[in-house]
Design an enzyme around this catalytic site. Structure first.
Site, mmCIF file in Angstrom:
data_model
loop_
_atom_site.group_PDB
_atom_site.id
_atom_site.type_symbol
_atom_site.label_atom_id
_atom_site.label_comp_id
_atom_site.label_asym_id
_atom_site.label_seq_id
_atom_site.Cartn_x
_atom_site.Cartn_y
_atom_site.Cartn_z
ATOM 1 C CD GLU A 112 59.945 48.636 73.390
ATOM 2 O OE1 GLU A 112 59.239 49.094 72.483
ATOM 3 O OE2 GLU A 112 61.000 48.017 73.189
ATOM 4 C CD GLU A 132 57.158 45.058 70.612
ATOM 5 O OE1 GLU A 132 56.766 44.099 71.317
ATOM 6 O OE2 GLU A 132 57.396 46.177 71.087
HETATM 7 C C1 3H9 Z 1 56.225 48.514 68.334
HETATM 8 O O1 3H9 Z 1 55.708 49.132 69.214
HETATM 9 C C2 3H9 Z 1 57.720 48.476 68.124
HETATM 10 C C3 3H9 Z 1 58.474 49.045 69.274
HETATM 11 O O2 3H9 Z 1 59.131 48.023 69.981
HETATM 12 C C4 3H9 Z 1 59.418 50.177 68.967
HETATM 13 C C5 3H9 Z 1 60.150 50.227 67.703
HETATM 14 C C6 3H9 Z 1 61.235 51.289 67.575
HETATM 15 N N1 3H9 Z 1 49.950 51.705 64.781
HETATM 16 O O3 3H9 Z 1 42.653 47.139 66.439
HETATM 17 P P1 3H9 Z 1 41.652 48.224 66.318
HETATM 18 C C7 3H9 Z 1 44.859 51.384 64.296
HETATM 19 S S1 3H9 Z 1 55.304 47.629 67.212
HETATM 20 C C8 3H9 Z 1 49.142 52.210 63.831
HETATM 21 O O4 3H9 Z 1 40.542 48.065 65.367
HETATM 22 P P2 3H9 Z 1 40.723 47.723 68.991
HETATM 23 C C9 3H9 Z 1 44.183 50.251 63.554
HETATM 24 O O5 3H9 Z 1 44.803 50.023 62.314
HETATM 25 C C10 3H9 Z 1 53.603 47.934 67.698
HETATM 26 N N2 3H9 Z 1 47.806 52.026 63.828
HETATM 27 O O6 3H9 Z 1 41.047 48.643 67.744
HETATM 28 C C11 3H9 Z 1 42.775 50.783 63.437
HETATM 29 O O7 3H9 Z 1 42.759 51.724 62.368
HETATM 30 P P3 3H9 Z 1 41.480 51.846 61.446
HETATM 31 C C12 3H9 Z 1 53.206 47.091 68.827
HETATM 32 C C13 3H9 Z 1 47.289 51.290 64.817
HETATM 33 O O8 3H9 Z 1 40.083 48.599 69.974
HETATM 34 C C14 3H9 Z 1 42.571 51.568 64.736
HETATM 35 O O9 3H9 Z 1 43.889 51.846 65.213
HETATM 36 N N3 3H9 Z 1 51.804 47.281 69.126
HETATM 37 C C15 3H9 Z 1 48.076 50.746 65.822
HETATM 38 O O10 3H9 Z 1 40.038 46.477 68.570
HETATM 39 C C16 3H9 Z 1 41.823 50.799 65.802
HETATM 40 O O11 3H9 Z 1 42.480 49.552 65.990
HETATM 41 C C17 3H9 Z 1 50.831 46.477 68.635
HETATM 42 O O12 3H9 Z 1 51.102 45.538 67.935
HETATM 43 C C18 3H9 Z 1 49.463 50.971 65.797
HETATM 44 N N4 3H9 Z 1 50.293 50.505 66.753
HETATM 45 O O13 3H9 Z 1 42.141 47.233 69.553
HETATM 46 C C19 3H9 Z 1 49.423 46.824 69.031
HETATM 47 N N5 3H9 Z 1 47.280 50.036 66.663
HETATM 48 O O14 3H9 Z 1 40.350 52.203 62.371
HETATM 49 C C20 3H9 Z 1 48.522 46.855 67.836
HETATM 50 C C21 3H9 Z 1 46.034 50.187 66.190
HETATM 51 O O15 3H9 Z 1 41.841 52.871 60.448
HETATM 52 N N6 3H9 Z 1 47.179 47.254 68.149
HETATM 53 N N7 3H9 Z 1 46.025 50.938 65.083
HETATM 54 O O16 3H9 Z 1 41.289 50.487 60.837
HETATM 55 C C22 3H9 Z 1 46.277 46.467 68.767
HETATM 56 O O17 3H9 Z 1 46.582 45.381 69.211
HETATM 57 C C23 3H9 Z 1 44.864 46.972 68.872
HETATM 58 O O18 3H9 Z 1 44.716 48.006 67.927
HETATM 59 C C24 3H9 Z 1 44.441 47.517 70.254
HETATM 60 C C25 3H9 Z 1 43.023 48.159 70.116
HETATM 61 C C26 3H9 Z 1 44.373 46.354 71.232
HETATM 62 C C27 3H9 Z 1 45.384 48.566 70.753
#
Ligand code: 3H9
Length: 705
Positions: A112, A132
């Site tokens: 976004e 999301e």
């Molecule tokens: C959103 O954006 C809403 C909007 O429309 C606006 C609203 C107003 N936040 O997965 P990993 C942490 S909703 C906080 O193991 P990878 C994760 O917990 C969001 N923390 O790494 C972990 O922490 P820890 C939409 C996050 O390399 C560490 O980062 N976005 C977030 O296998 C490493 O993560 C998503 O749904 C976050 N957004 O994969 C994307 N993301 O090491 C969610 C990650 O302490 N994220 N963490 O356990 C992912 O899909 C994967 O993390 C990503 C990396 C592919 C990015």
């Protein structure tokens, strides 16, 4: 506070680098920092254009998901979304060209932000997405309005309702990004920014109209999407809300469409679906953290593997390795057994190819990674062996003694046992530190759970290696203790016990199955047994009898034994809990099963009665929560969310409900405790409350903190 956005100037281009490890999530200060630095660049006489790029491995992984837990009311969610919308609009109003340079992932709020920039350039291996819905929400920062303006209705709907990211190439072809960069993203982004500064063009996504001009086609695409979701998105609301918001891009102006998106976003954030899915997001990641196994524990690099036993489980495990690109030896006792295993694997891949989910070339390449064998030749070269032989302690001890002698010292010796004590074969191996349980779930190449069973002497390195390997195999690894049946099957035993007792008490097979599928399970307990095989369950019960154990405390229904004696093994024999017509898997209610259940009930002196669906859910869920509490207090699971992950990934418990422990928390532990006490009074002492459940309920606490 560390600087979240770095400001540099290169060739009259301001480079703003977002630096909020590990994934540049939009936590406090990030978006504010981006806005401030864009304003700074706009006022900087040495700057003609701006590039926004991420430090580390990714652009922006979205909003900080932890923030959603702090949004307690609809008003708070609305306010958050309003503030973000306003900020992105101000960013888009930059008078100097603003280019997002995307590497890694631009997900959710990350995409976004990128779409609020005037142009986007992407690294060839990066991905963009609106995931999301996986968190039970919809894009809440203008994604449902800007994305259709860039790529049209179909792809916007696909991305916002499915949640899957798309590749750089696809994003470029669809118009979501303008350019795919070469190997040096920043270099190309600065060059692109310079060119845009020279042309003086500033293109705001919100002003684009080409891809949303055909209002009727957009509305028709949304109507078709709702019809298709009605079949596929059972029990969840967010994907439907996403379609409603996208429709606004076609029927309303940008301001009105954005207002509608905010309302729908706020509806979702506070709903149970989102709370549960956010819980599961963190549950998946917490599972990889074992308190006494530090993150920097050395891991063994797994380059070659071997599997012993080419039956259903062994074959599936070999496929899981081959799918991850790891060469694997597949051993069985004789040529015929191995040939059968390989033939089944080939058949599985053929069917994937026939469905168009794999090319023949990829199939041939993957099959070539699996080497059949009947000897231990080559076992001295492998980094891990997974034993998937029959559940026979003496046989396993022999195998582990062989492995202890034949494999290299660093080799991990894993067992896929589901019932036996791994400490016994650990001893036999002579290398107990290397021995660990790798309990896969059938079909092993598909099911996402890997229960990693820690024995008495299992080394930290073996645990850390197993967790890293699980991720590589595309599984969620959950470390559990070495209790009888481990965590998944121990919980399942209580799930099945209640289903069988409810059947004897008067519910029917289809009623119980339907109650559970309405709850969100992919298949009910009886349908599941008909797939797994009633003979398989019977064999396990005989084995348990031989070692003086039962699967779950409490009365053991003999209805499954009666079916077994009649040769009703399930789908494979055309009859089990249901009847099946030749060649069909459609479950047909069989009144004969009701008669058998009634006879068993009479034999046990049970007064049959009509049972409501609510009671079915409450009994089964209470049994799961009570046993989960016991597992926790005995220390066989590290945390409640690990049990949630085990049940979701092992047995398809609906993620949008959040796992059995989270469900119990949401029902309220005092209510769960009350149920246990009521059932104890009604059915007997086998319904004893777990002390941990009593304690937490009395203290007003929850399983998941
Ligand atoms: C959103 O954006 C809403 C909007 O429309 C606006 C609203 C107003 N936040 O997965 P990993 C942490 S909703 C906080 O193991 P990878 C994760 O917990 C969001 N923390 O790494 C972990 O922490 P820890 C939409 C996050 O390399 C560490 O980062 N976005 C977030 O296998 C490493 O993560 C998503 O749904 C976050 N957004 O994969 C994307 N993301 O090491 C969610 C990650 O302490 N994220 N963490 O356990 C992912 O899909 C994967 O993390 C990503 C990396 C592919 C990015």
């Amino acid at each position: 506070m560390p600087e979240l956005i770095h400001y540099d100037v290169r060739d009259r281009v301001a480079v703003l680098t977002i630096d909020n490890p590990p994934v540049n999530a939009m936590g406090p200060g990030v978006l504010e920092g981006i806005e401030e630095n864009i304003a700074r660049a706009n006022g900087d006489a040495d700057v003609d254009a701006i590039v926004l790029i991420g430090a580390g491995t990714t652009f922006i992984a979205g909003a900080d998901i932890k923030i959603f837990g702090t949004l307690k009311t609809r008003e708070q969610s609305l306010a958050r979304s309003e503030a973000t919308h306003a900020r992105l609009k101000r960013i888009e109003d930059s008078s100097k060209p603003l280019i997002a340079a995307i590497h890694g992932n631009a997900l959710g709020g990350g995409l976004e932000v990128a779409m609020a920039c005037h142009y986007r350039i992407i690294a060839p291996d990066a991905r963009v997405g609106q995931p999301e819905v996986m968190l039970g929400i919809i894009p809440g920062a203008g994604g449902t309005q800007r994305l259709p303006r860039l790529c049209g209705a179909e792809l916007a709907i696909e991305m916002c309702t499915g949640g899957k990211p798309v590749s750089a190439r696809k994003a470029a072809d669809a118009g979501i990004v303008d350019n795919v960069a070469g190997p040096d993203l920043l270099h190309d982004a600065v060059a692109f920014a310079t060119a845009m500064a020279m042309s003086g063009e500033v293109r705001k996504t919100r002003d684009l109209s080409n891809k949303i001009a055909d209002r009727d086609a957009g509305v028709a695409a949304c109507t078709a999407a709702r019809a298709s979701l009605a079949k596929t998105a059972r029990g969840v609301k967010a994907p439907f809300k996403a379609v409603d918001a996208i429709e606004g891009a076609f029927t309303l102006d940008f301001e009105q469409g954005s207002a509608r998106e905010r309302e729908l976003f706020a509806d979702c954030v506070t709903a149970h679906e989102s709370r549960a899915l956010v819980h599961m997001f963190f549950a998946d990641r917490e599972a990889a953290k074992v308190p006494d196994v530090p993150r920097d524990t050395p891991v063994t690099k797994i380059e070659r593997a071997a599997v012993i036993g080419a039956g259903t489980m062994g074959g599936g495990i070999a496929m899981a390795y081959a799918n991850a690109g790891i060469p694997v030896l597949l051993k069985d006792v004789d040529g015929a057994a191995v040939a059968r295993g390989i033939a089944t694997i080939r058949k599985n891949y053929e069917s994937t190819v026939a469905k168009g989910k794999m090319t023949r070339e990829a199939m041939d390449k993957t099959m070539a990674l699996i080497t059949p064998t009947t000897t231990y030749d080559g076992f001295d070269q492998v980094d891990i062996v997974v034993e998937a032989a029959f559940e026979d302690m003496n046989l396993k001890k022999e195998i582990f003694a062989d492995l202890g002698r034949l494999t290299k010292v660093s080799c991990i010796l894993a067992s896929n046992t589901s019932t036996l004590d791994i400490d016994e074969f650990a001893k036999a191996s002579g290398r107990p530190g290397q021995v660990i349980g790798h309990h896969f779930f059938s079909p092993a190449n598909v099911m996402k759970l890997l229960e990693i069973v820690r024995g008495r002497d299992t080394s930290k390195e073996a645990i850390a290696t197993s967790l890293a390997l699980a991720k590589r195999l595309g599984k969620v690894g959950v470390v559990v203790g070495n209790c009888f049946a481990f965590v998944a099957n121990r919980m399942l035993a209580y799930y099945m016990r209640e289903a069988l007792l409810l059947l004897e008490e008067g519910a029917t097979v289809p009623q119980i199955d339907k109650a559970m599928t309405d709850f969100g399970m992919p298949v009910g307990p009886f349908g599941m047994q008909d797939i797994a095989g009633i003979d398989v369950g019977w064999r396990i019960r005989q084995f348990l009898k031989s070692i003086g154990k039962t699967r779950a405390e409490g009365p053991q229904s003999e209805v499954p034994d009666r079916l077994y004696e009649m040769g009703r093994y399930g789908q494979k024999t055309g009859a089990g809990w249901y009847k099946y017509e030749q060649g069909s898997r459609e479950r047909i209610h069989d009144p004969l099963v009701d008669e058998i259940a009634a006879k068993e009930a009479a034999r046990r002196g049970i007064q049959r009665r009509a049972i409501k669906d609510d009671e079915i859910i409450a009994r089964i869920m209470t049994a799961l929560a009570n046993e989960g509490a016991r597992i926790l207090e005995e220390g066989y699971a590290t945390r409640a969310s690990d049990i949630d992950a085990v049940y979701c990934y092992g047995f398809g418990y609906p993620r949008h409900v959040g796992g059995p422990m989270f469900y119990a928390d949401s029902v309220g532990l005092p209510t769960v405790l009350e149920h246990v006490q009521q059932y104890r009074a009604q059915f007997g002492d086998y319904w004893k409350p777990a002390p941990l459940l009593e304690q937490l309920a009395n203290e007003g606490k929850t399983f998941n903190p």
